[in-house]
Design a protein around this motif. Structure first.
Motif, PDB file in Angstrom:
ATOM      1  N   PHE A   6       0.828  -1.214   0.000  1.00 35.43           N
ATOM      2  CA  PHE A   6       0.000   0.000   0.000  1.00 35.43           C
ATOM      3  C   PHE A   6       0.857   1.257   0.000  1.00 35.43           C
ATOM      4  O   PHE A   6       0.529   2.247  -0.659  1.00 35.43           O
ATOM      5  N   LYS A   7       1.967   1.226   0.729  1.00 33.08           N
ATOM      6  CA  LYS A   7       2.869   2.378   0.735  1.00 33.08           C
ATOM      7  C   LYS A   7       3.459   2.606  -0.657  1.00 33.08           C
ATOM      8  O   LYS A   7       3.596   3.747  -1.109  1.00 33.08           O
ATOM      9  N   LYS A   8       3.777   1.517  -1.346  1.00 27.11           N
ATOM     10  CA  LYS A   8       4.375   1.627  -2.675  1.00 27.11           C
ATOM     11  C   LYS A   8       3.399   2.241  -3.674  1.00 27.11           C
ATOM     12  O   LYS A   8       3.767   3.126  -4.454  1.00 27.11           O
ATOM     13  N   ILE A   9       2.133   1.800  -3.636  1.00 26.54           N
ATOM     14  CA  ILE A   9       1.164   2.337  -4.590  1.00 26.54           C
ATOM     15  C   ILE A   9       0.847   3.791  -4.273  1.00 26.54           C
ATOM     16  O   ILE A   9       0.590   4.594  -5.176  1.00 26.54           O
ATOM     17  N   LEU A  10       0.903   4.179  -2.994  1.00 22.90           N
ATOM     18  CA  LEU A  10       0.708   5.593  -2.623  1.00 22.90           C
ATOM     19  C   LEU A  10       1.802   6.468  -3.228  1.00 22.90           C
ATOM     20  O   LEU A  10       1.534   7.557  -3.733  1.00 22.90           O
ATOM     21  N   GLN A  11       3.038   5.985  -3.161  1.00 23.61           N
ATOM     22  CA  GLN A  11       4.162   6.744  -3.729  1.00 23.61           C
ATOM     23  C   GLN A  11       4.096   6.757  -5.256  1.00 23.61           C
ATOM     24  O   GLN A  11       4.367   7.775  -5.897  1.00 23.61           O
ATOM     25  N   TYR A  12       3.685   5.624  -5.833  1.00 20.22           N
ATOM     26  CA  TYR A  12       3.649   5.492  -7.288  1.00 20.22           C
ATOM     27  C   TYR A  12       2.631   6.444  -7.917  1.00 20.22           C
ATOM     28  O   TYR A  12       2.894   7.051  -8.961  1.00 20.22           O
ATOM     29  N   CYS A  13       1.469   6.615  -7.259  1.00 16.53           N
ATOM     30  CA  CYS A  13       0.392   7.396  -7.877  1.00 16.53           C
ATOM     31  C   CYS A  13       0.713   8.884  -7.963  1.00 16.53           C
ATOM     32  O   CYS A  13       0.065   9.622  -8.720  1.00 16.53           O
ATOM     33  N   THR A  14       1.706   9.359  -7.203  1.00 15.63           N
ATOM     34  CA  THR A  14       2.077  10.781  -7.282  1.00 15.63           C
ATOM     35  C   THR A  14       3.489  10.985  -7.839  1.00 15.63           C
ATOM     36  O   THR A  14       3.950  12.116  -7.905  1.00 15.63           O
ATOM     37  N   ASN A  15       4.152   9.895  -8.236  1.00 17.85           N
ATOM     38  CA  ASN A  15       5.495  10.004  -8.826  1.00 17.85           C
ATOM     39  C   ASN A  15       5.517   9.383 -10.217  1.00 17.85           C
ATOM     40  O   ASN A  15       5.020   9.976 -11.168  1.00 17.85           O
ATOM     41  N   GLU A  16       6.048   8.164 -10.331  1.00 13.53           N
ATOM     42  CA  GLU A  16       6.193   7.546 -11.655  1.00 13.53           C
ATOM     43  C   GLU A  16       4.854   7.330 -12.368  1.00 13.53           C
ATOM     44  O   GLU A  16       4.763   7.445 -13.596  1.00 13.53           O
ATOM     45  N   GLY A  17       3.809   7.016 -11.598  1.00 11.64           N
ATOM     46  CA  GLY A  17       2.518   6.726 -12.229  1.00 11.64           C
ATOM     47  C   GLY A  17       1.567   7.908 -12.288  1.00 11.64           C
ATOM     48  O   GLY A  17       0.386   7.739 -12.599  1.00 11.64           O
ATOM     49  N   LYS A  18       2.066   9.092 -12.004  1.00 15.68           N
ATOM     50  CA  LYS A  18       1.200  10.279 -11.949  1.00 15.68           C
ATOM     51  C   LYS A  18       0.443  10.515 -13.257  1.00 15.68           C
ATOM     52  O   LYS A  18      -0.783  10.726 -13.229  1.00 15.68           O
ATOM     53  N   PRO A  19       1.105  10.492 -14.433  1.00 13.41           N
ATOM     54  CA  PRO A  19       0.369  10.709 -15.693  1.00 13.41           C
ATOM     55  C   PRO A  19      -0.725   9.652 -15.908  1.00 13.41           C
ATOM     56  O   PRO A  19      -1.829   9.974 -16.339  1.00 13.41           O
TER      57      PRO A  19
ATOM     58  N   GLU B 269       6.187  -5.665  -5.509  1.00  9.64           N
ATOM     59  CA  GLU B 269       7.121  -6.235  -6.491  1.00  9.64           C
ATOM     60  C   GLU B 269       6.709  -5.880  -7.925  1.00  9.64           C
ATOM     61  O   GLU B 269       7.564  -5.570  -8.775  1.00  9.64           O
ATOM     62  N   MET B 270       5.406  -5.936  -8.196  1.00  7.83           N
ATOM     63  CA  MET B 270       4.929  -5.659  -9.556  1.00  7.83           C
ATOM     64  C   MET B 270       5.168  -4.206  -9.962  1.00  7.83           C
ATOM     65  O   MET B 270       5.541  -3.926 -11.107  1.00  7.83           O
ATOM     66  N   LEU B 271       4.948  -3.285  -9.041  1.00  9.55           N
ATOM     67  CA  LEU B 271       5.191  -1.875  -9.354  1.00  9.55           C
ATOM     68  C   LEU B 271       6.676  -1.595  -9.515  1.00  9.55           C
ATOM     69  O   LEU B 271       7.070  -0.812 -10.390  1.00  9.55           O
ATOM     70  N   ASN B 272       7.485  -2.228  -8.674  1.00 12.01           N
ATOM     71  CA  ASN B 272       8.940  -2.075  -8.841  1.00 12.01           C
ATOM     72  C   ASN B 272       9.381  -2.583 -10.202  1.00 12.01           C
ATOM     73  O   ASN B 272      10.216  -1.962 -10.877  1.00 12.01           O
TER      74      ASN B 272
END
Length: 509
Positions: free
Chosen positions: A177-190, A443-446
């Motif tokens: 959950f922490k990883k997806i929180l970081q992803y949605c405002t960084n690498e996955g923002k667009p 792991e999948m997001l990484n």
């Protein structure tokens, strides 16, 4: 007819049951135990929840033990929250004592030492069957309430769960959950903005801080796999006795957030899993929550509302909840109003506030001509309690000051050898104590980020190569142009032109 005979008939008539029941002890009048004036609780109404309250040292834990033992004998599984760590002795028979024999002689019940089938469970690194749940099992609504999020933050949690569902990203533990929180405002923002709209970095930061609070209280041990299956709480032995499942919580008294998180998730899972029972003769499961104030004191308003809702609904699944605490005022009124069985041990009046609390407590019990309830509450001895239950038609039974029966099992803890033997024989320890960390959102997001980075590196390398090639071509063209310049310079020079005109002039002459 004497007052004592009248009281005996009053208690006996009010505690007569057609179906199966549990005998708690014998009623008392004017400080004397009335032999064979049994105080009974019908099994049919034990899913109506209950309260065991009283000051420290008045016998609450022993009453809990008596109820658990008798429920087990009737084939009803039990779940105990063992905050103080003094309930494991249920797995061994009582060694007996002359005072126990004296007590049972007054009550009019035989005393037979017995051991009971026990499973030791744990939320932390203590020995026992490991209890876990995944983030996905909580769902966005329950998780938001546990974290006490705002409406905006709860919306973001819902979007994250939707994204993970759409992209088949399992949310198993906190790092997912922490990883997806970081992803949605960084690498996955667009990607997120295109599909779900803009997500505020400030909001995800606030959610992350709430997650860290849970993590610091041991949430990283609770969230994950293998998830505990509710059906394993409902086991019975071959001879038909229900298992007494004891959750060791001695090391989480200072982590109330984890405790309330676990309790709410367990209640929600039980409610979702068990079928509607209807009006049956006995409950499917009884849960005892010791030191119940730990749930309520640290709970947010949203969390309290969720607990109240589950308490109201879960009894239709055949599940009874029994709160054990020092003072009834520790339990919210919305929950207190749902309780059918009330066992009130002695209260102590040391301050004006205590006396006020005793008066309020006395008003929660049925009126009776035999007791001044407020006075009795302060004069009860150890192992004595005021009892008010519901009969088989759902009506309050006569209020009775009761000499409580003694536990049939040991009123002490297991030693290390006994505990280890119990754990070695447990089938559930083999089933749940293996830590599983399969591929999930983290792991999948990484992997997705790594692949995106590799593609970016390849694209950067391709662009760099094309740029270098273009630069090289431009340089070559420039060299060719420079090689022709001397000829052009000669042909266009003034000296060359004068020489040509001089030659032409001589030819013409």
């Amino acid at each position: 007819m004497s007052r004592q005979e009248d009281f005996f008939n009053h208690i006996t008539k009010g505690n007569t049951c057609k179906g199966d029941f549990i005998t708690l002890g014998s009623a008392m009048l004017d400080g004397q135990t009335i032999k064979n004036a049994y105080v009974n609780v019908p099994l049919k109404t034990m899913n109506r929840h209950g309260l065991i309250a009283g000051a420290t040292g008045t016998g609450k834990t022993k009453t809990l033990q008596v109820l658990a033992e008798n429920l087990s004998e009737k084939g009803i599984p039990v779940l105990l929250m063992d905050i103080k760590g003094d309930l494991s002795g249920i797995a061994q028979p009582s060694p007996g004592h002359p005072k126990i024999d004296e007590r049972h002689e007054k009550i009019g019940l035989d005393f037979t030492p017995k051991s009971f089938p026990v499973e030791i469970m744990s939320l932390s690194e203590q020995d026992g069957v490991r209890l876990r749940a995944t983030i996905s099992e909580f769902g966005p609504v329950l998780l938001s309430r546990i974290l006490d999020l705002t409406e905006t933050q709860s919306g973001i949690v819902s979007v994250i769960f939707k994204y993970c569902d759409d992209n088949k990203l399992p949310l198993l533990d906190l790092k997912d959950f922490k990883k997806i929180l970081q992803y949605c405002t960084n690498e996955g923002k667009p990607e997120f903005e295109e599909a779900y709209g803009r997500i505020s970095t400030a909001s995800t930061g606030a959610i992350l801080r709430k997650l860290i609070e849970i993590e610091q209280q041991g949430g990283d041990l609770f969230f994950g796999e293998k998830s505990f299956e509710v059906e394993d709480l409902l086991r019975t032995t071959r001879d038909g006795r229900g298992y007494i499942n004891i959750i060791r919580l001695t090391d989480i008294q200072d982590r109330p957030k984890l405790f309330s998180t676990f309790m709410l998730s367990l209640l929600a899972e039980i409610y979702e899993t068990l079928p509607e029972q209807g009006d049956s003769g006995q409950p499917e499961l009884i849960m005892f929550i010791d030191e119940a104030h730990l749930i309520f004191n640290e709970a947010s308003k949203a969390l309290l509302n969720q607990i109240e809702s589950i308490v109201k609904l879960i009894r239709s699944k055949g599940v009874g909840l029994y709160f054990v605490t020092q003072n009834p005022t520790d339990v919210p009124e919305g929950v207190l109003s749902q309780l059918g069985l009330k066992i009130q041990h002695a209260l102590r009046a040391f301050t004006a506030k205590d006396r006020k609390a005793i008066k309020l407590t006395a008003q929660n019990y049925p009126d009776t001509e035999y007791y001044d309830t407020a006075d009795v509450l302060t004069s009860l001895g150890t192992g004595e309690a005021l009892v008010s239950a519901l009969d088989e038609k759902g009506r309050p039974t006569p209020l009775a000051a009761t000499m409580m029966r003694a536990p049939m099992s040991r009123m002490d803890i297991l030693n290390e050898t006994e505990l280890q033997t119990l754990l070695d024989d447990s089938k559930l320890v083999l089933k749940y104590n293996e830590t599983i960390d399969r591929e999930s959102a983290y792991e999948m997001l990484n992997k997705k980020i790594d692949q995106a980075e590799k593609l970016k590196q390849k694209e950067d390398a391709r662009l760099k190569k094309e740029k270098e090639k273009a630069a090289k071509t431009k340089k070559t063209t420039r060299r060719r142009s420079t090689a022709q310049n001397p000829i052009i310079k000669v042909l266009t020079s003034a000296t060359f032109i004068r020489s040509v005109f001089g030659i032409l002039k001589r030819v013409m002459k």
